[in-house]
Design a protein around this motif. Structure first.
Motif, PDB file in Angstrom:
ATOM      1  N   SER A   1      27.567  39.475 -44.845  1.00 62.84           N
ATOM      2  CA  SER A   1      27.203  39.598 -46.254  1.00 62.84           C
ATOM      3  C   SER A   1      27.545  38.306 -46.989  1.00 62.84           C
ATOM      4  N   ARG A   2      27.100  38.230 -48.236  1.00 61.01           N
ATOM      5  CA  ARG A   2      27.350  37.025 -49.049  1.00 61.01           C
ATOM      6  C   ARG A   2      28.842  36.824 -49.264  1.00 61.01           C
ATOM      7  N   GLU A   3      29.542  37.911 -49.495  1.00 56.99           N
ATOM      8  CA  GLU A   3      30.968  37.805 -49.737  1.00 56.99           C
ATOM      9  C   GLU A   3      31.682  37.341 -48.478  1.00 56.99           C
ATOM     10  N   GLN A   4      31.244  37.854 -47.280  1.00 58.59           N
ATOM     11  CA  GLN A   4      31.877  37.419 -46.040  1.00 58.59           C
ATOM     12  C   GLN A   4      31.632  35.948 -45.774  1.00 58.59           C
ATOM     13  N   GLN A   5      30.419  35.475 -46.145  1.00 57.63           N
ATOM     14  CA  GLN A   5      30.134  34.055 -45.970  1.00 57.63           C
ATOM     15  C   GLN A   5      31.025  33.205 -46.872  1.00 57.63           C
ATOM     16  N   LEU A   6      31.243  33.659 -48.128  1.00 60.24           N
ATOM     17  CA  LEU A   6      32.073  32.894 -49.063  1.00 60.24           C
ATOM     18  C   LEU A   6      33.535  32.924 -48.656  1.00 60.24           C
ATOM     19  N   ALA A   7      33.973  34.046 -48.087  1.00 58.72           N
ATOM     20  CA  ALA A   7      35.364  34.155 -47.683  1.00 58.72           C
ATOM     21  C   ALA A   7      35.689  33.229 -46.540  1.00 58.72           C
ATOM     22  N   ALA A   8      34.675  32.827 -45.769  1.00 57.33           N
ATOM     23  CA  ALA A   8      34.907  31.946 -44.633  1.00 57.33           C
ATOM     24  C   ALA A   8      34.909  30.485 -45.022  1.00 57.33           C
TER      25      ALA A   8
END
Length: 295
Positions: free
Chosen positions: A241-248
């Motif tokens: 998800s977008r949030e998982q991409q940003l968290a990485a």
């Protein structure tokens, strides 16, 4: 002197049993007379007359050959009527025979296919001297005894002639003779060979075509019965998800607020000496997002 035409019914035309092309044909000679033609080996003409002299005209040509003249039962004399061009000649001439009834026999040679053409007969009288020897405008020939033994009155089967017309220049009779049985047999033999070859070729073609069709059928059956190989395809992992991409992304964690990427609220890290505040990284707008050129 009297003239007897070749179509006179008193003349006998015949061929021996087993003769090839055993026919006689009648045609006009273009001079008010007739010609009797044959190509049969051993075919002969006989005519009986009473007198002392006789002359029989015979046509010579490139396709004519030996013939014999015989008075009564004497020894036949052989002459050669082969010539480069067609001519009429006194072929069997006898003068000075005994003044009584005689029979003249003219026989074609024993060579199948060579022509003998009899023209008119001329009868005359002179002093009787008992002559039995013929003279001829054509050269004499010596033939084997086996040929001379087959000629004479022992021949049989009289042939009935049919009258046909011809041009004045036609004196050979080469176009008037009938087709021989040997020629027909040769033609039939050639046709038989051609038919057999055609049938053989057709059979080979059918056999090769059948073999090809059987091979094609076998190949299709093998392709239909062959099992389809199983290929295992690994499952595709789910997209983050977008949030998982940003968290990485380094210097995170981040959150999206109002179209800008904002750092999350500061958090504290507990230690044995107390709590330490952890300041997040500076805020970035869309223009300072990692991977974009900063203004």
């Amino acid at each position: 002197m009297s003239i007897v035409f070749a179509n006179d019914p008193a003349i006998t035309y015949a061929c021996p049993p087993g003769a090839l092309q055993a026919t006689w044909s009648l045609r006009t000679d273009g001079q008010g007379g007739y010609i009797m033609d044959t190509r049969g080996n051993g075919c002969y003409m006989q005519y009986s007359f009473t007198g002392t002299s006789i002359n029989v005209q015979i046509v010579s040509n490139f396709d004519h050959g030996w013939y014999s003249c015989m008075l009564d039962n004497t020894t036949p004399q052989w002459f050669n009527a082969n010539a480069a061009i067609a001519t009429f000649g006194a072929a069997c001439t006898l003068a000075g025979a005994s003044n009584e009834k005689h029979t003249i026999t003219i026989t074609n040679g024993d060579q199948p296919g060579w022509a003998l053409s009899i023209n008119n007969i001329t009868l005359s009288s002179n002093a009787s001297q008992g002559v039995t020897t013929f003279t001829s405008v054509y050269p004499p020939v010596q033939v084997p005894v086996a040929i001379t033994a087959t000629t004479g009155s022992s021949c049989a089967s009289t042939v009935t002639a049919t009258v046909t017309s011809t041009s004045n220049s036609d004196t050979t009779g080469s176009s008037k003779h009938e087709v021989s049985t040997s020629a027909l047999g040769a033609v039939a033999g050639v046709l038989g060979v051609v038919i057999l070859m055609a049938l053989g070729a057709a059979f080979l073609f059918w056999r090769r075509d059948r073999h090809s069709r059987e091979e094609l059928k076998w190949a299709l059956e093998m392709s239909e019965n062959r099992p389809t190989p199983f290929i295992a395809v690994p499952p595709k992992p789910p997209s983050p998800s977008r949030e998982q991409q940003l968290a990485a992304v380094p210097y995170g964690p981040w959150e999206v607020a109002g179209g800008s990427i904002q750092p999350q609220a500061p958090s504290t890290l507990g230690t044995s000496e107390g709590s330490v505040a952890i300041e997040p990284s500076p805020a970035y707008s869309a223009s300072t997002y990692p991977g974009q050129k900063r203004g």
